[in-house]
Design a protein around this motif. Structure first.
Motif, PDB file in Angstrom:
ATOM      1  N   LEU A 175       0.823  -1.217   0.000  1.00  0.00           N
ATOM      2  CA  LEU A 175       0.000   0.000   0.000  1.00  0.00           C
ATOM      3  C   LEU A 175       0.850   1.258   0.000  1.00  0.00           C
ATOM      4  O   LEU A 175       0.401   2.324  -0.397  1.00  0.00           O
ATOM      5  N   ASN A 176       2.084   1.133   0.464  1.00  0.00           N
ATOM      6  CA  ASN A 176       2.928   2.315   0.608  1.00  0.00           C
ATOM      7  C   ASN A 176       3.415   2.849  -0.740  1.00  0.00           C
ATOM      8  O   ASN A 176       3.865   3.971  -0.836  1.00  0.00           O
ATOM      9  N   TYR A 177       3.355   2.002  -1.805  1.00  0.00           N
ATOM     10  CA  TYR A 177       3.631   2.552  -3.131  1.00  0.00           C
ATOM     11  C   TYR A 177       2.519   3.538  -3.450  1.00  0.00           C
ATOM     12  O   TYR A 177       1.389   3.334  -3.030  1.00  0.00           O
ATOM     13  N   ARG A 178       2.856   4.560  -4.206  1.00  0.00           N
ATOM     14  CA  ARG A 178       1.790   5.533  -4.476  1.00  0.00           C
ATOM     15  C   ARG A 178       0.768   4.918  -5.411  1.00  0.00           C
ATOM     16  O   ARG A 178       0.852   5.048  -6.617  1.00  0.00           O
ATOM     17  N   LEU A 179      -0.176   4.218  -4.832  1.00  0.00           N
ATOM     18  CA  LEU A 179      -1.194   3.569  -5.631  1.00  0.00           C
ATOM     19  C   LEU A 179      -2.456   4.411  -5.640  1.00  0.00           C
ATOM     20  O   LEU A 179      -2.709   5.169  -4.701  1.00  0.00           O
ATOM     21  N   ARG A 180      -3.228   4.233  -6.722  1.00  0.00           N
ATOM     22  CA  ARG A 180      -4.548   4.836  -6.694  1.00  0.00           C
ATOM     23  C   ARG A 180      -5.446   3.999  -5.788  1.00  0.00           C
ATOM     24  O   ARG A 180      -5.147   2.847  -5.510  1.00  0.00           O
ATOM     25  N   ALA A 182       4.045   4.275   9.725  1.00  0.00           N
ATOM     26  CA  ALA A 182       5.496   4.300   9.931  1.00  0.00           C
ATOM     27  C   ALA A 182       6.230   4.283   8.591  1.00  0.00           C
ATOM     28  O   ALA A 182       7.224   4.983   8.410  1.00  0.00           O
ATOM     29  N   LEU A 183       5.714   3.486   7.654  1.00  0.00           N
ATOM     30  CA  LEU A 183       6.359   3.424   6.333  1.00  0.00           C
ATOM     31  C   LEU A 183       6.316   4.781   5.646  1.00  0.00           C
ATOM     32  O   LEU A 183       7.266   5.198   4.996  1.00  0.00           O
ATOM     33  N   GLN A 184       5.176   5.472   5.806  1.00  0.00           N
ATOM     34  CA  GLN A 184       5.033   6.756   5.127  1.00  0.00           C
ATOM     35  C   GLN A 184       5.955   7.808   5.707  1.00  0.00           C
ATOM     36  O   GLN A 184       6.245   8.801   5.058  1.00  0.00           O
ATOM     37  N   SER A 185       6.400   7.583   6.957  1.00  0.00           N
ATOM     38  CA  SER A 185       7.267   8.595   7.556  1.00  0.00           C
ATOM     39  C   SER A 185       8.749   8.357   7.222  1.00  0.00           C
ATOM     40  O   SER A 185       9.608   9.134   7.610  1.00  0.00           O
TER      41      SER A 185
END
Lengths: 319, 294
Positions: A117-122, A200-203
């Motif tokens: 999910l952390n990949y910039r997905l639509r 956490a991944l997004q940070s």
């Protein structure tokens, strides 16, 4: 997610567990006014937690049926538990088996999905919501009921397996399978662990990955050497919370399997419940509860102690 | 030279193609996982409108002959009460418990985040200790305590501990939230002559509102799902919340009337689902901020 970013997840969840973030930013209240605000908490702490905590230790050394006063029996309950009680041995074994299978499986799955999910997905919000819904409902009795239906011999799961040519599985008749249905129920609720991982991944600073890619690191290498170390505080946090929770699993086995077959899903909380509230053997039930408590506490302490070696806090000089 | 540009173009094309493939893979995995996760719920809703004979005969979720019999009969239950009564009981448990939680946890969090006092470190340590303390150790003496107080078979054992800020998780979450708010506004209010309680009510509570909503929503959800508490403390059927009523209906009718049970299961999870979809922002932020069981 805006507010969670401001809150800085690593600080909130890791700092909390290690109990570091205690002092207030700018203490300005004087004297004991603060204690006044804490009054409800302090009373509750003493009456509903501290006294019961020690009372249950005391009760574990007694024979108490709620009718006559507790009778001191010394270590008798514990001796019986560890020497002659085969139900206890069985129950302890399946509890440990359940926890050691469920917690890693659930966390690995939560991390895997969060990573994708952390990949910039639509549609990321759509997926996040969809994956979180089971966590909202998972504790509900209705879902445990649903589980009984879909894992029935002629239920949804076996129909699905039949469609791809697999013979129907006897989920509730076989000891290993029965425990696994409860594991699956709890893994199905991976949503809240996933949301924590995702935040956490997004940070994580994207430039770290770019630098690694320039140095020729593969995706797997960057995951192992960048992502995992930076996630260790939340992994640690999730691990402890999920473990404490898994050891107390009650609703699943109580509703779905009733502890069977052959006591293969008779987890310790079920045994404690039966001893205390069906047979009213409060002393013996307290002894089992204390064994369970000591196991949880020892494992938690091991996790804390070992965390110095494997949990990486931002700003640490080690790498 | 041309060879080199050609090679570069080839590599770029290959990389773009690989990226497309792995992006496609990701969507496939996410859709597959999403389907597997949500299909049981979709099936549950569909099956609740099926006839009993159809439930275990097809994996599809669309009922061949939709019927409301499951709902009608399930609602009646095998007790003298309808499911409406059990929903009302759930509501009677949830409302005071949630209000008590919100008020007590706000007071306590304010105390921790904004004041200095003796034993503060120890007390805050106790919040974390309670957070990690398995309830299973305190349950039996608590039961004995409530029995001695004459509270068994009433809602008091379910309300009171929470109204004394007993749910350490919420205290912790609010303390963390308050610490992230600079106390400037509160200082200004104090300079203007507000005492600390007025400051709390007029300045802090409005700022805490989003976090307080999260607290109420989680407490609502957990109480709605709570099974063991009511199981231990409530003995008369007329006080049963929906979770116990559902268990009761399994025990009495499951052998043959599956659609009743499925229909009531759908009703049981509906309030939680509605609340979640209306306010999901607060849930996601709540767990991200503090981490949550579940």
């Amino acid at each position: 997610m805006t507010r969670s970013e401001e809150l800085d997840l690593t600080e909130t969840s890791a700092g909390r567990v290690s109990g570091q973030a205690v002092s207030a930013p700018r203490p300005k209240g004087r004297g004991s006014i603060g204690l006044l605000y804490l009054a409800p908490y302090i009373v509750g702490l003493v009456v509903f937690t501290a006294i019961p905590f020690f009372a249950s230790l005391y009760l574990s050394f007694t024979d108490y049926d709620l009718m006559s006063a507790p009778r001191w029996t010394g270590l008798e309950n514990y001796v019986e538990l560890f020497t002659s009680d085969r139900t206890f041995r069985r129950s302890l074994y399946v509890t440990l088996l359940y926890v050691f299978i469920t917690v890693p499986l659930k966390l690995a799955f939560a991390l895997f999905i969060a990573y994708i999910l952390n990949y910039r997905l639509r549609f990321i919000n759509f997926f996040r919501t969809a994956f979180y819904v089971p966590s909202i409902l998972g504790g509900s009795i209705a879902i445990a009921v649903l589980w009984r239906y879909i894992f029935a011999t002629n239920g949804l799961v076996n129909m699905g397996l039949g469609a791809v040519g697999i013979d129907p599985v006897n989920w509730f008749g076989d000891p290993v399978n029965a425990l696994f249905t409860i594991t699956l129920l709890r893994c199905w609720q991976f949503g809240s662990a996933m949301v924590i991982f995702l935040a956490a991944l997004q940070s994580i600073d994207k430039s770290l990955y770019e630098a690694a890619a320039i140095d020729g690191a593969s995706k797997w290498t960057s995951f192992v050497h960048i992502t995992l170390p930076l996630l260790t505080p939340v992994i640690f946090f999730n691990l402890i919370m999920q473990m404490v929770q898994a050891f107390q699993e009650f609703n699943g086995p109580y509703i779905i399997t009733g502890g069977g077959p052959l006591k293969s899903t008779y987890l310790l909380p079920l045994y404690i419940y039966d001893e205390a509230f069906r047979r009213f053997d409060m002393g013996y039930a307290s002894a089992i509860a204390w064994v369970l408590f000591v196991i949880i506490m020892v494992l938690t302490l091991i996790a804390f102690w070992s965390s110095k070696k494997w949990v990486f806090y931002a700003g640490d000089k080690r790498s | 030279m041309t060879d080199l540009t050609h090679l570069n173009a080839l590599q770029t094309r290959r990389r773009v193609r690989n990226q497309k493939i792995s992006a496609g893979m990701r969507y496939v995995i996410l859709f597959a996982v999403g389907l597997v996760m949500l299909y049981p719920l979709i099936w549950l809703v569909g099956a609740s409108f099926k006839t009993n004979s159809e439930i275990f005969s097809s994996p599809g979720f669309i009922p061949a002959e939709p019927t409301l019999e499951g709902y009608r009969q399930g609602w009646e239950t095998s007790t003298p009460f309808t499911f409406g009564r059990f929903f009302w009981n759930s509501f009677l448990i949830i409302l005071p418990k949630t209000i008590g939680t919100a008020i007590s946890c706000t007071l306590v969090a304010y105390g921790f985040a904004r004041f200095d006092f003796p034993f503060k470190k120890i007390l805050f340590g106790s919040v974390i200790a309670i957070l990690l303390l398995p309830n299973v150790v305190t349950r039996i003496p608590q039961y004995i305590l409530f029995r001695d107080l004459g509270w068994l078979d009433s809602f008091l054992p379910l309300w009171v501990p929470s109204a004394m800020a007993g749910d350490a998780f919420f205290v912790f979450m609010l303390v963390q939230f308050l610490r992230s708010i600079p106390p400037d506004m509160e200082e200004a209010a104090r300079v203007d002559g507000c005492n600390s309680l007025q400051t709390l009510i007029y300045i802090v509570v409005p700022m805490l509102a989003p976090a307080l909503i999260s607290v109420c929503l989680f407490q609502f959800m957990w109480t709605m799902n709570d099974f063991l508490g009511p199981l231990i403390y409530l003995s008369s059927v007329d006080k049963y919340p929906v979770s116990l009523a559902l268990k009761l209906s399994i025990d009495t009718t499951e052998a043959f009337e599956w659609n009743r049970i499925l229909a009531m299961s759908v009703l049981t999870i509906t309030p939680a689902l509605i609340v979640f979809f209306v306010a999901q922002r607060y849930f996601i932020e709540g767990i991200s901020a503090g981490g949550v069981k579940g």
